[in-house]
Design a protein around this motif. Structure first.
Motif, PDB file in Angstrom:
ATOM      1  N   GLY A 104       0.641  -1.220  -0.034  1.00 15.27           N
ATOM      2  CA  GLY A 104       0.068   0.075  -0.230  1.00 15.27           C
ATOM      3  C   GLY A 104       0.642   1.466   0.018  1.00 15.27           C
ATOM      4  N   GLU A 105       2.282   1.191  -0.094  1.00 22.41           N
ATOM      5  CA  GLU A 105       2.959   2.346   0.074  1.00 22.41           C
ATOM      6  C   GLU A 105       3.050   2.885  -1.456  1.00 22.41           C
ATOM      7  OE1 GLU A 105       4.056   4.303   2.498  1.00 22.41           O
ATOM      8  OE2 GLU A 105       3.048   3.004   3.668  1.00 22.41           O
ATOM      9  N   SER A 182       0.575  17.756   7.274  1.00 18.72           N
ATOM     10  CA  SER A 182       1.283  16.542   7.143  1.00 18.72           C
ATOM     11  C   SER A 182       2.582  16.361   7.917  1.00 18.72           C
ATOM     12  CB  SER A 182       1.296  15.973   5.670  1.00 18.72           C
ATOM     13  OG  SER A 182       2.273  16.600   5.223  1.00 18.72           O
ATOM     14  N   GLY A 215       0.287   9.277   9.818  1.00 17.37           N
ATOM     15  CA  GLY A 215      -0.078   8.100   9.071  1.00 17.37           C
ATOM     16  C   GLY A 215      -0.454   7.026  10.093  1.00 17.37           C
ATOM     17  N   ALA A 216       0.220   6.073   9.911  1.00 17.91           N
ATOM     18  CA  ALA A 216      -0.207   4.759  10.693  1.00 17.91           C
ATOM     19  C   ALA A 216       0.178   5.117  12.418  1.00 17.91           C
ATOM     20  CB  ALA A 216       0.604   3.504  10.334  1.00 17.91           C
ATOM     21  N   ALA A 237      -3.073  -2.280   5.110  1.00 18.29           N
ATOM     22  CA  ALA A 237      -3.099  -1.074   4.000  1.00 18.29           C
ATOM     23  C   ALA A 237      -3.091  -1.806   2.855  1.00 18.29           C
ATOM     24  CB  ALA A 237      -2.096  -0.413   4.224  1.00 18.29           C
ATOM     25  N   ASP A 239      -3.937   0.570   0.173  1.00 20.71           N
ATOM     26  CA  ASP A 239      -3.404   1.736  -0.828  1.00 20.71           C
ATOM     27  C   ASP A 239      -3.384   3.064   0.080  1.00 20.71           C
ATOM     28  OD1 ASP A 239      -2.528   3.545  -2.455  1.00 20.71           O
ATOM     29  OD2 ASP A 239      -4.188   3.472  -4.105  1.00 20.71           O
ATOM     30  N   THR A 240      -2.334   3.666   0.540  1.00 22.50           N
ATOM     31  CA  THR A 240      -2.518   4.705   1.376  1.00 22.50           C
ATOM     32  C   THR A 240      -2.570   6.004   0.478  1.00 22.50           C
ATOM     33  OG1 THR A 240       0.066   4.915   1.248  1.00 22.50           O
ATOM     34  CG2 THR A 240      -0.830   3.604   3.141  1.00 22.50           C
ATOM     35  N   THR A 241      -2.728   6.154  -0.883  1.00 25.43           N
ATOM     36  CA  THR A 241      -2.915   7.209  -1.651  1.00 25.43           C
ATOM     37  C   THR A 241      -4.193   7.911  -0.991  1.00 25.43           C
ATOM     38  OG1 THR A 241      -1.513   6.246  -3.311  1.00 25.43           O
ATOM     39  CG2 THR A 241      -3.384   7.995  -3.652  1.00 25.43           C
ATOM     40  N   CYS A 243      -5.086   8.936   1.772  1.00 26.10           N
ATOM     41  CA  CYS A 243      -5.497   8.951   3.132  1.00 26.10           C
ATOM     42  C   CYS A 243      -5.567  10.215   4.042  1.00 26.10           C
ATOM     43  CB  CYS A 243      -4.916   7.825   3.833  1.00 26.10           C
ATOM     44  SG  CYS A 243      -5.180   5.926   3.050  1.00 26.10           S
ATOM     45  N   ALA A 273      -8.183   5.554   8.240  1.00 28.40           N
ATOM     46  CA  ALA A 273      -7.678   3.920   8.112  1.00 28.40           C
ATOM     47  C   ALA A 273      -8.526   2.963   7.336  1.00 28.40           C
ATOM     48  CB  ALA A 273      -7.899   3.763   9.546  1.00 28.40           C
ATOM     49  N   ALA A 276      -7.271   3.539   3.776  1.00 30.84           N
ATOM     50  CA  ALA A 276      -6.177   2.764   3.645  1.00 30.84           C
ATOM     51  C   ALA A 276      -6.399   1.387   3.132  1.00 30.84           C
ATOM     52  CB  ALA A 276      -5.126   2.988   4.641  1.00 30.84           C
TER      53      ALA A 276
END
Length: 299
Positions: A104-105, A182, A215-216, A237, A239-241, A243, A273, A276
């Motif tokens: 997912g990165e 962020s 993030g996480a 996860a 895909d973290t795009t 999120c 979450a 993701a």
């Protein structure tokens, strides 16, 4: 009643290439999958707001091209009010290349478009019936317009303070009632790599609510001279795009509904979450029932 959030900023057509592992060297790499998704901070936030049961109006700039037409069609199909978008003949709409691994990165290469006027208008009546506004730093004039109108009406205003040129974040963050950075955006704003120290520095210079998403690892919030850490639930996860964009949209919606800062942040954490875990771009937005179910769990 559906609560309305006005969103100002960028919409991007994401071209997503999937790999088992992210390519690390120059050369030709064969992707195992490809799809096109909607993206962009403010536009993704708007889509998430609708999926969570709210109303969202999106204001931004697109070229009169196939990419812009595709993005407008996606937004409208998913329930976002986008009639206030500025469509520019001769302009080129934003797009991005995304490489995504099995965990997912991702790596994003974003092209912000060209020949899109900074001075495009947002009419004051756009905020009629709104409970909050949200803006990203990709369209500075648009952010300043909605922040000024929100101040005049006493509405909450949220800046998605993503990475970007320091002078833009320095210009916009003081105008927002809620500057939610962020991790990289906070470094750009303060020059400090350590999130706790960076948050303290930002809070010393900004008049409103200040936070950083990790993030996480959850998020950190400056509350009455101290840092409050909010954890994130453990998920697998896909895909973290997007999120972070979902986090900001859900947070703005919760504020529009009258939630206090930390309950709104926990609502946003759950929504991000689940996004993701779902992946699948704008089509993978969590709904309200899923978020509320996750909020009932201990994490």
């Amino acid at each position: 009643m559906k609560h309305k959030v006005v969103c100002s900023g960028i919409a991007v057509l994401d071209r997503v290439y999937s790999f088992e592992r992210l390519p690390l060297t120059p050369g030709k790499h064969i992707a195992r999958g490809y799809r096109e998704n909607g993206g962009g901070m403010a536009a993704t936030a708007a889509v998430s707001i609708v999926a969570l049961g709210g109303r969202a109006s999106w204001f931004g700039r697109l070229g009169a091209d196939a990419t812009g037409e595709t993005l407008l069609g996606m937004l409208r199909r998913l329930g976002v009010e986008a009639d206030g978008a500025t469509i520019v003949p001769g302009g080129q709409s934003p797009s991005a290349g995304v490489t995504l691994d099995a965990e997912g990165e991702r790596v994003l290469c974003v092209y912000p478009g060209s020949n899109l006027p900074e001075e495009a208008p947002i009419p004051p009546e756009a905020l009629d019936g709104a409970g909050a506004v949200l803006a990203d730093p990709r369209w500075v004039n648009g952010a300043e317009q909605v922040f000024a109108m929100a101040r005049a009406r006493g509405l909450p205003s949220v800046l998605d303070a993503e990475l970007g040129p320091s002078h833009i974040l320095q210009r916009l963050a003081p105008q927002a009632g809620h500057a939610v950075f962020s991790e990289r955006g906070l470094v750009d704003f303060t020059g400090i790599a350590e999130p706790e120290a960076g948050l303290a520095r930002a809070a010393a210079t900004l008049p409103g609510i200040v936070a950083v998403t990790l993030g996480a690892r959850g998020s950190l919030w400056w509350q009455r001279g101290d840092i409050v850490a909010l954890p994130a639930p453990r998920i697998v996860a896909c895909d973290t795009t997007g999120c972070g964009d979902v986090f900001h949209g859900a947070y703005a919606l919760a504020l529009a509904e009258g939630a206090d800062t930390l309950p709104a942040a926990r609502f946003a954490t759950a929504a991000a979450a689940l996004k993701a875990a779902n992946g699948n771009g704008w089509e993978g937005m969590p709904d309200r029932a899923a978020v509320e179910a996750l909020l009932r769990e201990a994490w």
